[in-house]
Write a protein that holds these residues in place. Structure first.
Motif, PDB file in Angstrom:
ATOM      1  N   TYR A 182       0.822  -1.214   0.000  1.00 58.90           N
ATOM      2  CA  TYR A 182       0.000   0.000   0.000  1.00 58.90           C
ATOM      3  C   TYR A 182       0.858   1.267   0.000  1.00 58.90           C
ATOM      4  O   TYR A 182       0.477   2.293  -0.552  1.00 58.90           O
ATOM      5  CB  TYR A 182      -0.916   0.017   1.228  1.00 58.90           C
ATOM      6  N   ASN A 234     -10.424   5.486   9.796  1.00 51.54           N
ATOM      7  CA  ASN A 234     -11.551   4.550   9.761  1.00 51.54           C
ATOM      8  C   ASN A 234     -11.507   3.730   8.483  1.00 51.54           C
ATOM      9  O   ASN A 234     -11.423   4.292   7.394  1.00 51.54           O
ATOM     10  CB  ASN A 234     -12.889   5.293   9.826  1.00 51.54           C
ATOM     11  N   TRP A 235     -11.547   2.407   8.621  1.00 48.96           N
ATOM     12  CA  TRP A 235     -11.516   1.513   7.460  1.00 48.96           C
ATOM     13  C   TRP A 235     -12.805   0.695   7.431  1.00 48.96           C
ATOM     14  O   TRP A 235     -13.239   0.167   8.452  1.00 48.96           O
ATOM     15  CB  TRP A 235     -10.320   0.574   7.531  1.00 48.96           C
ATOM     16  N   TYR A 236     -13.403   0.588   6.222  1.00 47.10           N
ATOM     17  CA  TYR A 236     -14.677  -0.101   6.078  1.00 47.10           C
ATOM     18  C   TYR A 236     -14.539  -1.250   5.076  1.00 47.10           C
ATOM     19  O   TYR A 236     -14.173  -1.030   3.917  1.00 47.10           O
ATOM     20  CB  TYR A 236     -15.754   0.864   5.569  1.00 47.10           C
ATOM     21  N   LYS A 279      -5.807  -8.298   8.470  1.00 48.44           N
ATOM     22  CA  LYS A 279      -6.179  -7.147   7.633  1.00 48.44           C
ATOM     23  C   LYS A 279      -5.520  -5.859   8.107  1.00 48.44           C
ATOM     24  O   LYS A 279      -4.928  -5.125   7.319  1.00 48.44           O
ATOM     25  CB  LYS A 279      -7.698  -6.984   7.625  1.00 48.44           C
ATOM     26  N   ALA A 280      -5.627  -5.576   9.408  1.00 43.07           N
ATOM     27  CA  ALA A 280      -5.195  -4.271   9.907  1.00 43.07           C
ATOM     28  C   ALA A 280      -3.685  -4.086   9.898  1.00 43.07           C
ATOM     29  O   ALA A 280      -3.212  -2.960  10.035  1.00 43.07           O
ATOM     30  CB  ALA A 280      -5.744  -4.040  11.316  1.00 43.07           C
ATOM     31  N   HIS A 337      -2.961  -1.482   7.534  1.00 41.69           N
ATOM     32  CA  HIS A 337      -3.360  -0.147   7.972  1.00 41.69           C
ATOM     33  C   HIS A 337      -2.395   0.398   9.015  1.00 41.69           C
ATOM     34  O   HIS A 337      -2.029   1.574   8.983  1.00 41.69           O
ATOM     35  CB  HIS A 337      -4.781  -0.202   8.541  1.00 41.69           C
ATOM     36  N   TYR A 366      -8.337   4.513  15.655  1.00 40.53           N
ATOM     37  CA  TYR A 366      -8.525   3.621  14.514  1.00 40.53           C
ATOM     38  C   TYR A 366      -9.757   2.756  14.720  1.00 40.53           C
ATOM     39  O   TYR A 366     -10.045   2.303  15.831  1.00 40.53           O
ATOM     40  CB  TYR A 366      -7.297   2.721  14.341  1.00 40.53           C
ATOM     41  N   LEU A 414     -12.163  -0.478  12.549  1.00 37.88           N
ATOM     42  CA  LEU A 414     -12.345  -1.373  11.408  1.00 37.88           C
ATOM     43  C   LEU A 414     -13.743  -1.967  11.494  1.00 37.88           C
ATOM     44  O   LEU A 414     -14.107  -2.581  12.497  1.00 37.88           O
ATOM     45  CB  LEU A 414     -11.298  -2.486  11.418  1.00 37.88           C
ATOM     46  N   GLU A 417     -17.187  -0.296   0.685  1.00 38.29           N
ATOM     47  CA  GLU A 417     -15.794  -0.508   1.075  1.00 38.29           C
ATOM     48  C   GLU A 417     -14.983   0.736   0.779  1.00 38.29           C
ATOM     49  O   GLU A 417     -15.013   1.279  -0.331  1.00 38.29           O
ATOM     50  CB  GLU A 417     -15.197  -1.705   0.327  1.00 38.29           C
ATOM     51  N   TRP A 419     -12.164   3.924   2.940  1.00 41.53           N
ATOM     52  CA  TRP A 419     -11.522   4.393   4.160  1.00 41.53           C
ATOM     53  C   TRP A 419     -11.391   5.905   4.136  1.00 41.53           C
ATOM     54  O   TRP A 419     -11.503   6.541   3.097  1.00 41.53           O
ATOM     55  CB  TRP A 419     -10.134   3.756   4.333  1.00 41.53           C
ATOM     56  N   TRP A 437      -9.413  10.296   1.673  1.00 41.21           N
ATOM     57  CA  TRP A 437     -10.369   9.191   1.676  1.00 41.21           C
ATOM     58  C   TRP A 437     -10.380   8.534   0.303  1.00 41.21           C
ATOM     59  O   TRP A 437     -10.007   9.148  -0.700  1.00 41.21           O
ATOM     60  CB  TRP A 437     -11.776   9.691   2.022  1.00 41.21           C
TER      61      TRP A 437
END
Length: 465
Positions: A160, A187-189, A216-217, A220, A320, A322, A329, A331, A345
Motif C-alpha cells: 500500500y 476509519n476503514w470499512y 487485515k489491519a 493499515h 482507529y 475497522l 468498502e 476508508w 479518503w
C-alpha cells in the motif's frame, strides 16, 4: 550463492516491500544465473501473486525450483496454474534440503508463517513472507531471534505504501505542511462482500489468522507507522463479535450444502468460480478445508467490530476503527497538526456521488496489468488561518492503487533510484505493524492499555519528536 557480495544481496532483497508479485533481478545480486526461488503455500495468494505473475513477468530473473503445500491436490493444481516445471513437496523440510533455494516465499496460513520463516533462515535462505509477518508476540520474538542468529534477510509483504495516493499523504506530512502531527482519525470499512469473505475462510478463527486486527489491519497499521515516521508505544482497544458467527439467524457447514440459500443475504455460489472449484473444492478431501464456509458457523471467534487508540513514541495519538459489514468498502483519514490538517479518503460513495458495484470494486483493486486507467482522487490540505487546498492525485484503482507496479519499477527499471519516502519496508516494520494488533487483542481481554515494549525486545522509536 556464487561470486557476489553478501552485502549487495541483502541490500537488494531489502528493497522488496511486497504484497504484489516481485522477482529479484539477477544483476542486482551480481549473479551469473537466475535466482532459485521456492514457494510454500499454494493457495490463491501463492499461485497468483507470488506464482504465475512472477513466471509471466520475470522469467529472465528467477526460476521456481520447488513448490510445497500440505495439500497434495492443491499443490498439483498450483503447479499447473503457475505453468512451471519444478518438483513439488508435501514436506517443506524436504523441499529445502532437495532444492537449496536462494529465496523462500511464504504464503501459508498466518499462524504458521514463523515455522517456515525460521526453518528457511536456518537453512541458509533469505525469506520473503506474505503479510502479516506472524500472529502473536511469542512468534514475533522467535522470528527476530532467528534473523539475528542466522544473519539472513527477512522481508514482509507490504504494498500500500507504494501507491501515488498514499505517497502524496506521506509527502505532505514529511514536508511539514501541517507541522508536528498531534492526532489521527483513521476509519476503514470492509463491505459485506469482501468483509464477509474473511468469515467464510480460516481467517475467521483466532488460532489461524490472529483476527483481523492482524491479518487485515497489519496493512493499515504499517501505513500509520510509515506516515507518522514513528513506532507505536501503547494501545488501548475495544472489540466484539456481534454480526457474524453465533449471531446469525441460521447456519450450515457450507454455502453449497446449506438449506437457507434463498433467505441468506451472504449466500455465495462457489460453483460459479471455476478457479475456486479447482483450487479448493476439488481438494477438500485432503485436508478438510472448506472455502465457502458459513459466515454464521459457531466456531468463528474473531472480532467483527474493532476500535483502538494508539499512542506513538512521537507523542501523536491515533484513533482507529475497522468495520467488517459496511454497505460500502473504503476508508478515510485525518491528520491534525500544530499548523493545520490533512484529510484523505478513498471509495466513500457519497463523496463522489457514486454508486459502486462493491464486488466489482474489490476485483478492480486486485487486477494487475500494464495498461491501467488513470483516476484522480483528492487530498485536502488545511493550514491554520488560510483557505484549504484540494490536491488532485493521479493514481490507478488496479494493482492496489498502482502500488504494485511502482514497486516493480523500483526493483527492475530504477533499481539505483533513491527512496526519499522510505517506501521499502523491513522486518522491524512487519513486527511493529503486527504488535499493534497483538496489543489490541490483549487490551480487549485485560481491559487496560498495553505497552508495546512489553511484547518483544524491540523498543519503540520515532523519527519525529
Amino acid at each position: 550463492m556464487e561470486n557476489f557480495s553478501r552485502r549487495s544481496f541483502l541490500q537488494s532483497i531489502a528493497l522488496l516491500a511486497a504484497g504484489s508479485a516481485v522477482s529479484l533481478p539477477a544483476n542486482a545480486f551480481g549473479m551469473s544465473r537466475k535466482l532459485r526461488v521456492t514457494l510454500v503455500g499454494t493457495g490463491i495468494r501463492g499461485v497468483s501473486f507470488w506464482g504465475r505473475r512472477l513466471v509471466e513477468q520475470y522469467a529472465d530473473q528467477l526460476e521456481f525450483v520447488g513448490l510445497s503445500d500440505i495439500n497434495p491436490g492443491r499443490l498439483q493444481y498450483g503447479k499447473q496454474y503457475m505453468q512451471v516445471d519444478c518438483p513439488t513437496f508435501v514436506s517443506f523440510t524436504e523441499m529445502l534440503q532437495t532444492t537449496k533455494p536462494d529465496l523462500v516465499i511464504v504464503c501459508t496460513v498466518d499462524a504458521t508463517h514463523h515455522e517456515q520463516i525460521i526453518e528457511g533462515l536456518a537453512a541458509g535462505c533469505d525469506v520473503l513472507t506474505e503479510k502479516p509477518l506472524t500472529t502473536d508476540e511469542i512468534k514475533a520474538q522467535a522470528i527476530l531471534d532467528a534473523e539475528r542468529k542466522y544473519s539472513k534477510k527477512l522481508i514482509v509483504g507490504f504494498n500500500y505504501r507504494w501507491s501515488p495516493y498514499m505517497t502524496k499523504i506521506k509527502e505532505l506530512l514529511m514536508n511539514g505542511e501541517i507541522g508536528e502531527i498531534t492526532s489521527v482519525d483513521f476509519n476503514w470499512y470492509l463491505n459485506n462482500h469482501h468483509g464477509a469473505s474473511y468469515f467464510r475462510r480460516w481467517h475467521g478463527l483466532m488460532n489461524k489468522g490472529g483476527s483481523l486486527w492482524i491479518h487485515k489491519a497489519t496493512h493499515h497499521f504499517d501505513l500509520l507507522n510509515w506516515w507518522l515516521d514513528s513506532e507505536p508505544a501503547e494501545v488501548f482497544a475495544y472489540g466484539a463479535l456481534e454480526h457474524y458467527g453465533k449471531n446469525g439467524p441460521f447456519r450450515g457447514s457450507s454455502c453449497r450444502s446449506c438449506s437457507h440459500t434463498k433467505e441468506c443475504s451472504y449466500y455465495w455460489d462457489i460453483t460459479k468460480d471455476a478457479q475456486a472449484m479447482k483450487l479448493y473444492v476439488s481438494n477438500e478431501d485432503h485436508d478438510g478445508y472448506v472455502r465457502d464456509g458459513c459466515v454464521y458457523r459457531n466456531e468463528i471467534d474473531i472480532y467483527d467490530k474493532m476500535s483502538a487508540q494508539i499512542k506513538y513514541a512521537s507523542g501523536a495519538i491515533a484513533n482507529y476503527s475497522l468495520t467488517t459489514y459496511s454497505p460500502f468498502e473504503g476508508w478515510r483519514i485525518a491528520f491534525n497538526g500544530q499548523h493545520g490538517r490533512v484529510e484523505a479518503w478513498l471509495d466513500i460513495p457519497w463523496m463522489k456521488n457514486d454508486s459502486l458495484d462493491q464486488e466489482g470494486l474489490h476485483a478492480a483493486e486486485m487486477a494487475q496489468g500494464e495498461n491501467m486507467d488513470v483516476i484522480h482522487e483528492p487530498v485536502v490540505l488545511y493550514k491554520n488561518w488560510q483557505d484549504y487546498k484540494v490536491i488532485q492525485v493521479a493514481s490507478e484503482r488496479a494493482g492496489h492503487g498502482g502500488g504494485d507496479r511502482r514497486l516493480h519499477d523500483k526493483l527492475f527499471k530504477q533499481t539505483e533510484a533513491p527512496d526519499p519516502y522510505g517506501h521499502s519496508a523491513g522486518v522491524r516494520d512487519g513486527v511493529m505493524s503486527v504488535l499493534i494488533g497483538v496489543a489490541a487483542r490483549h487490551s480487549i481481554v485485560q481491559g487496560k492499555p498495553i505497552k508495546i515494549e512489553s511484547l518483544t525486545d524491540l523498543k519503540p522509536k520515532s523519527k519525529r519528536g
